[in-house]
Design an enzyme around this catalytic site. Sequence first.
Site, PDB file in Angstrom:
ATOM      1  N   SER A  69      -8.128 -14.016 -31.827  1.00  0.00           N
ATOM      2  CA  SER A  69      -8.594 -13.049 -30.824  1.00  0.00           C
ATOM      3  C   SER A  69      -8.279 -11.617 -31.251  1.00  0.00           C
ATOM      4  CB  SER A  69      -7.912 -13.312 -29.479  1.00  0.00           C
ATOM      5  OG  SER A  69      -8.074 -14.650 -29.090  1.00  0.00           O
TER       6      SER A  69
HETATM    7  N1  SAH Z   1      -4.820 -17.783 -29.706  1.00  0.00           N
HETATM    8  C1  SAH Z   1      -5.487 -17.992 -30.965  1.00  0.00           C
HETATM    9  C2  SAH Z   1      -6.975 -17.945 -30.802  1.00  0.00           C
HETATM   10  C3  SAH Z   1      -7.501 -19.299 -30.787  1.00  0.00           C
HETATM   11  S1  SAH Z   1      -9.244 -19.485 -30.663  1.00  0.00           S
HETATM   12  C4  SAH Z   1      -5.020 -17.016 -32.015  1.00  0.00           C
HETATM   13  O1  SAH Z   1      -4.196 -16.143 -31.720  1.00  0.00           O
HETATM   14  O2  SAH Z   1      -5.423 -17.173 -33.159  1.00  0.00           O
HETATM   15  C5  SAH Z   1      -9.269 -20.891 -29.587  1.00  0.00           C
HETATM   16  C6  SAH Z   1      -8.688 -22.158 -30.135  1.00  0.00           C
HETATM   17  O3  SAH Z   1      -8.777 -23.139 -29.106  1.00  0.00           O
HETATM   18  C7  SAH Z   1      -9.418 -22.744 -31.340  1.00  0.00           C
HETATM   19  O4  SAH Z   1      -8.505 -22.917 -32.380  1.00  0.00           O
HETATM   20  C8  SAH Z   1      -9.955 -24.094 -30.832  1.00  0.00           C
HETATM   21  O5  SAH Z   1      -9.930 -25.111 -31.809  1.00  0.00           O
HETATM   22  C9  SAH Z   1      -8.990 -24.416 -29.708  1.00  0.00           C
HETATM   23  N2  SAH Z   1      -9.456 -25.350 -28.679  1.00  0.00           N
HETATM   24  C10 SAH Z   1     -10.662 -25.466 -28.082  1.00  0.00           C
HETATM   25  N3  SAH Z   1     -10.655 -26.462 -27.156  1.00  0.00           N
HETATM   26  C11 SAH Z   1      -9.393 -26.976 -27.161  1.00  0.00           C
HETATM   27  C12 SAH Z   1      -8.740 -28.013 -26.435  1.00  0.00           C
HETATM   28  N4  SAH Z   1      -9.354 -28.748 -25.504  1.00  0.00           N
HETATM   29  N5  SAH Z   1      -7.438 -28.270 -26.722  1.00  0.00           N
HETATM   30  C13 SAH Z   1      -6.769 -27.557 -27.659  1.00  0.00           C
HETATM   31  N6  SAH Z   1      -7.330 -26.565 -28.372  1.00  0.00           N
HETATM   32  C14 SAH Z   1      -8.631 -26.274 -28.124  1.00  0.00           C
END
Ligand code: SAH
Length: 220
Positions: A69
């Site tokens: 993000s």
């Molecule tokens: N906070 C992160 C951004 C992550 S983007 C950072 O600082 O880099 C969102 C993430 O959520 C992705 O890696 C995706 O694989 C994950 N995601 C999506 N659905 C999910 C679920 N049901 N359970 C766990 N992770 C999930």
Amino acid sequence: MHHKTRVDSFEPIRARLVNSLQGRIDTHISKQVLQAMMQVPRHLFVRESDASHAYEDYPLSIGHKQTISAPHMVAIMCTLLDVQKGMNILEIGAGSGYHSAILAELTGPTGKVYSVERIPELLKFARNNLHNTGYHNVIITTGDGTLGLPKHAPYDRITVACAAPTIPPPLIEQLKQGGKMVIPIGESVQDLYLVHKNDTISKEKSGGVVFVPLIGEHGF
Ligand code: SAH
């Protein structure tokens, strides 16, 4: 955990980013969050070829159709979440592990951060990044985060890094009385919500956002 400002060759451009976040007029970013962002070396949470862009305020690809993000989004979410030292925190969507590291700074060595990530390769990426930067109180597991992580519940705070169709009921269940959750809700049009759990559940809308979808049993 680092109690002195981290010094590396990226320190000046990290300081420039943090100052620009502090100067935002549309949103207030807390002092604690600004300090945490000064501590966490974001260039060690992006792909090596992107290190030179790590302190610009936009999301970057981390592969697998996912992104780290934008810094201001992490700052806004962490400010809304109002993390205190020693809290037990659950994050859904570890991605790069950057947001987890900021939460680890905020809760401090007496707190715990649990993160659930559904893509095994990203779990490894996040674990490596957190290991290399010394955040040992973040524990990442793989699975469907829409089910929460009952094993370590209840949580003082829950943060969701992907957009949900509605608030997954297990997350409400696993939140402590008096606890708070930050979660983006919506499909093509999304808003960030701050959820309070008291005798009733209340939610406050905090503005339009763009997140990858939350995929799973209580997701899309
Ligand atoms: N906070 C992160 C951004 C992550 S983007 C950072 O600082 O880099 C969102 C993430 O959520 C992705 O890696 C995706 O694989 C994950 N995601 C999506 N659905 C999910 C679920 N049901 N359970 C766990 N992770 C999930």
